[in-house]
Scaffold this active site. Sequence first.
Site, PDB file in Angstrom:
ATOM      1  N   TRP A 167       0.876  -1.106   0.024  1.00  0.00           N
ATOM      2  CA  TRP A 167      -0.128  -0.001   0.114  1.00  0.00           C
ATOM      3  C   TRP A 167       0.834   1.322   0.012  1.00  0.00           C
ATOM      4  CZ3 TRP A 167       1.842   2.344   4.159  1.00  0.00           C
ATOM      5  CH2 TRP A 167       2.351   1.759   5.214  1.00  0.00           C
ATOM      6  N   ASN A 168       1.967   0.928   0.217  1.00  0.00           N
ATOM      7  CA  ASN A 168       2.811   2.436   0.637  1.00  0.00           C
ATOM      8  C   ASN A 168       3.184   3.266  -0.799  1.00  0.00           C
ATOM      9  OD1 ASN A 168       4.654   0.680  -0.286  1.00  0.00           O
ATOM     10  ND2 ASN A 168       6.327   1.339   0.901  1.00  0.00           N
ATOM     11  N   PRO A 192      -3.498  -6.018  -5.730  1.00  0.00           N
ATOM     12  CA  PRO A 192      -3.251  -5.011  -4.997  1.00  0.00           C
ATOM     13  C   PRO A 192      -3.333  -5.161  -3.461  1.00  0.00           C
ATOM     14  CG  PRO A 192      -5.045  -4.520  -6.113  1.00  0.00           C
ATOM     15  CD  PRO A 192      -4.851  -5.943  -6.361  1.00  0.00           C
ATOM     16  N   ALA A 193      -2.584  -4.319  -2.780  1.00  0.00           N
ATOM     17  CA  ALA A 193      -2.886  -4.275  -1.207  1.00  0.00           C
ATOM     18  C   ALA A 193      -4.456  -3.695  -0.889  1.00  0.00           C
ATOM     19  CB  ALA A 193      -2.022  -3.233  -0.455  1.00  0.00           C
ATOM     20  N   GLY A 247       6.681  -6.280  -0.250  1.00  0.00           N
ATOM     21  CA  GLY A 247       5.773  -6.245   1.047  1.00  0.00           C
ATOM     22  C   GLY A 247       6.994  -6.571   2.295  1.00  0.00           C
ATOM     23  N   SER A 248       6.340  -7.121   3.359  1.00  0.00           N
ATOM     24  CA  SER A 248       7.114  -7.451   4.547  1.00  0.00           C
ATOM     25  C   SER A 248       7.974  -8.668   4.315  1.00  0.00           C
ATOM     26  CB  SER A 248       6.347  -7.705   5.771  1.00  0.00           C
ATOM     27  OG  SER A 248       5.553  -8.697   5.373  1.00  0.00           O
ATOM     28  N   GLU A 269      11.000  -8.036  -2.880  1.00  0.00           N
ATOM     29  CA  GLU A 269      11.547  -6.626  -2.569  1.00  0.00           C
ATOM     30  C   GLU A 269      10.818  -6.497  -1.363  1.00  0.00           C
ATOM     31  OE1 GLU A 269      12.100  -3.549  -1.164  1.00  0.00           O
ATOM     32  OE2 GLU A 269      10.507  -2.661  -2.679  1.00  0.00           O
ATOM     33  N   LEU A 270      11.620  -6.682  -0.340  1.00  0.00           N
ATOM     34  CA  LEU A 270      11.214  -6.976   1.296  1.00  0.00           C
ATOM     35  C   LEU A 270      11.414  -5.562   2.027  1.00  0.00           C
ATOM     36  CD1 LEU A 270      12.010 -10.629   1.492  1.00  0.00           C
ATOM     37  CD2 LEU A 270       9.689  -9.541   0.425  1.00  0.00           C
ATOM     38  N   CYS A 303      10.342   1.416   2.363  1.00  0.00           N
ATOM     39  CA  CYS A 303      11.261   0.388   2.525  1.00  0.00           C
ATOM     40  C   CYS A 303      12.815   0.780   2.565  1.00  0.00           C
ATOM     41  CB  CYS A 303      11.042  -0.962   1.789  1.00  0.00           C
ATOM     42  SG  CYS A 303      10.919  -0.574  -0.067  1.00  0.00           S
ATOM     43  N   GLU A 400      12.084  -2.896  11.774  1.00  0.00           N
ATOM     44  CA  GLU A 400      11.551  -1.710  10.745  1.00  0.00           C
ATOM     45  C   GLU A 400      10.545  -0.754  11.312  1.00  0.00           C
ATOM     46  OE1 GLU A 400      10.262  -3.310   7.051  1.00  0.00           O
ATOM     47  OE2 GLU A 400      11.101  -1.448   5.818  1.00  0.00           O
TER      48      GLU A 400
HETATM   49  P1  ADP Z   1       2.601  -4.628   4.950  1.00  0.00           P
HETATM   50  O1  ADP Z   1       3.142  -5.013   6.343  1.00  0.00           O
HETATM   51  O2  ADP Z   1       3.376  -3.525   4.613  1.00  0.00           O
HETATM   52  O3  ADP Z   1       1.158  -4.354   5.003  1.00  0.00           O
HETATM   53  P2  ADP Z   1       2.465  -7.271   3.882  1.00  0.00           P
HETATM   54  O4  ADP Z   1       3.460  -7.770   3.548  1.00  0.00           O
HETATM   55  O5  ADP Z   1       1.655  -7.633   5.032  1.00  0.00           O
HETATM   56  O6  ADP Z   1       2.764  -5.471   4.033  1.00  0.00           O
HETATM   57  O7  ADP Z   1       1.541  -7.026   2.477  1.00  0.00           O
HETATM   58  C1  ADP Z   1       1.975  -6.664   1.330  1.00  0.00           C
HETATM   59  C2  ADP Z   1       1.083  -7.476   0.365  1.00  0.00           C
HETATM   60  O8  ADP Z   1       1.053  -8.764   0.682  1.00  0.00           O
HETATM   61  C3  ADP Z   1      -0.416  -6.789   0.256  1.00  0.00           C
HETATM   62  O9  ADP Z   1      -1.083  -7.009  -0.929  1.00  0.00           O
HETATM   63  C4  ADP Z   1      -1.122  -8.139   1.199  1.00  0.00           C
HETATM   64  O10 ADP Z   1      -2.471  -8.099   0.955  1.00  0.00           O
HETATM   65  C5  ADP Z   1      -0.326  -9.317   0.753  1.00  0.00           C
HETATM   66  N1  ADP Z   1      -0.318 -10.303   1.438  1.00  0.00           N
HETATM   67  C6  ADP Z   1      -0.246 -10.305   2.812  1.00  0.00           C
HETATM   68  N2  ADP Z   1      -0.154 -11.623   3.503  1.00  0.00           N
HETATM   69  C7  ADP Z   1      -0.054 -12.383   2.458  1.00  0.00           C
HETATM   70  C8  ADP Z   1       0.080 -13.720   2.174  1.00  0.00           C
HETATM   71  N3  ADP Z   1      -0.092 -14.727   3.173  1.00  0.00           N
HETATM   72  N4  ADP Z   1      -0.545 -14.242   0.985  1.00  0.00           N
HETATM   73  C9  ADP Z   1      -0.569 -13.464  -0.227  1.00  0.00           C
HETATM   74  N5  ADP Z   1      -0.465 -11.938   0.057  1.00  0.00           N
HETATM   75  C10 ADP Z   1      -0.237 -11.651   1.130  1.00  0.00           C
END
Ligand code: ADP
Length: 496
Positions: A167-168, A192-193, A247-248, A269-270, A303, A400
Amino acid sequence: MNASLQQIDIRSHLKDPSLFREDAFINGKWVKAKAGTTFSVNNPATGDIIANVANLNGADAELAITVAEQALIGWRSKTAKDRAIVMRKWFDLIIANTEDLAILMTLEQGKPLVESRGEVAYGASFVEWFAEESKRVTGAILESTWGDKRMLVLKQAIGVCVAITPWNFPIAMITRKIAPAIAAGCTMVIKPAEQTPLCALALAELAQRAGMPAGVVNIIPSDADQSIAIGKVVCASPTIRHLSFTGSTEVGRILMAQCAPSVKKVALELGGHAPFIVFEDADIDAAVAGAIASKYRNSGQTCVCANRFYVHQKVQAIFVEKFAKATQAIKVGNGMTEGVSQGPLIDDAAFAKVEKHVADAISKGATLVTGGKANASGLNFYEPTILSNVTSDMLITYEETFGPVAPIIPFDNDEAVVKLANNSQYGLASYFYSRDIGRVWKVAEALEYGMVGVNTGIMSNEVAPFGGVKQSGLGREGSIWGMDEYLEMKYVCVGL
Ligand code: ADP
């Protein structure tokens, strides 16, 4: 719906209301979830509900994969030049609709309009860049070791790809993946997020207007629970040949493990934990400007944001004084108000994490220089904050923060500070300020990071390879190397 939340009509904010979409985009059509369900999207600055978006599930994802597979045949057989023509039109439309896209972004994500406009340009730059790069995919003819055989290397689209995005950066994190994929001749399914589906859907509307064939780009929004279900489906699918995730680190590990049984190529890209080093010979004003840009952009929710400030003891007092003054000048508020330079955090969980990091640091002896509390603008607003006398036992030095907090740690020698800077599971971005040419080379080479900013706090653009080492991920996005992710090498040996 929570009765205290207001539902607002986002269309009234847009010059072109048809960019506001709540349905999913599959096979060139706007569709509802098979199950008929929706999820709400909130404005993080006000809590208002701004949309009720189709909440897709695993079965919907299967359908999107199937249509992307069907579209692959036609799309990859087009010439690169023909693909580039569609992409270039898409780029022009994104730029022409900058203001509406920026408004959608600020409303769903919270960043100030000025940053949203910047992100639209940044996001569009990947579409332009890869439209151009598509024409430069080059195979090879090798010098054969056999007189009666010829040896060649072809580069071909890897196939159907999936992108899961955060989402960022609601536009740039999508275009940085779609653009190289479709330029290479791949088709893509994008999830998308859950916080920011509106920009993704508006991008799809513009792609269609640009003449993107049905099924090449598919957007499947979902809430957090369905995202997990969709993640399992796309990772297990033998049709999907490549997964690109931003994402994370925690979710990146899960997705990588889920992709293992089908031996899928992954680009990750974590998370990051960027060190920002100010040496004693630094231009302090430049370092302060870089620190402000790197730390507080997007409320500290990137990030590549600086997470640890190592400042040489000899310049610590002057750096902190100037940095605090510049930090106090940041105008916090609703991103829709012109002149605001810092918006809210994305949600209450993000806010709670920032509060936890600050409380932990202060309880262990850090000094609060400025900020350190909620801002009066609303629920998820946090004051830009500086902490000094920070030590490496504090959470903020290794987890982080993803918020507007700058922890300052003094140092007194180069070797020790490089060691401290490298002492992280992450390896995405790093920054340092020095005017000594020998030190610049030595430190740039010694930092275990995918990206090093020397005398600058901002370094991302479409020309440069973006990505990290260690647990910050795998692969690079953007640049002349960004398309390699989406291309397979095929060795052809021809007997004469
Ligand atoms: P943040 O902590 O920045 O929200 P996340 O890694 O939780 O980042 O989320 C980034 C993306 O990954 C979002 O689109 C979220 O919906 C998706 N996401 C989170 N968990 C899962 C999962 N277990 N499987 C697939 N997508 C996921």
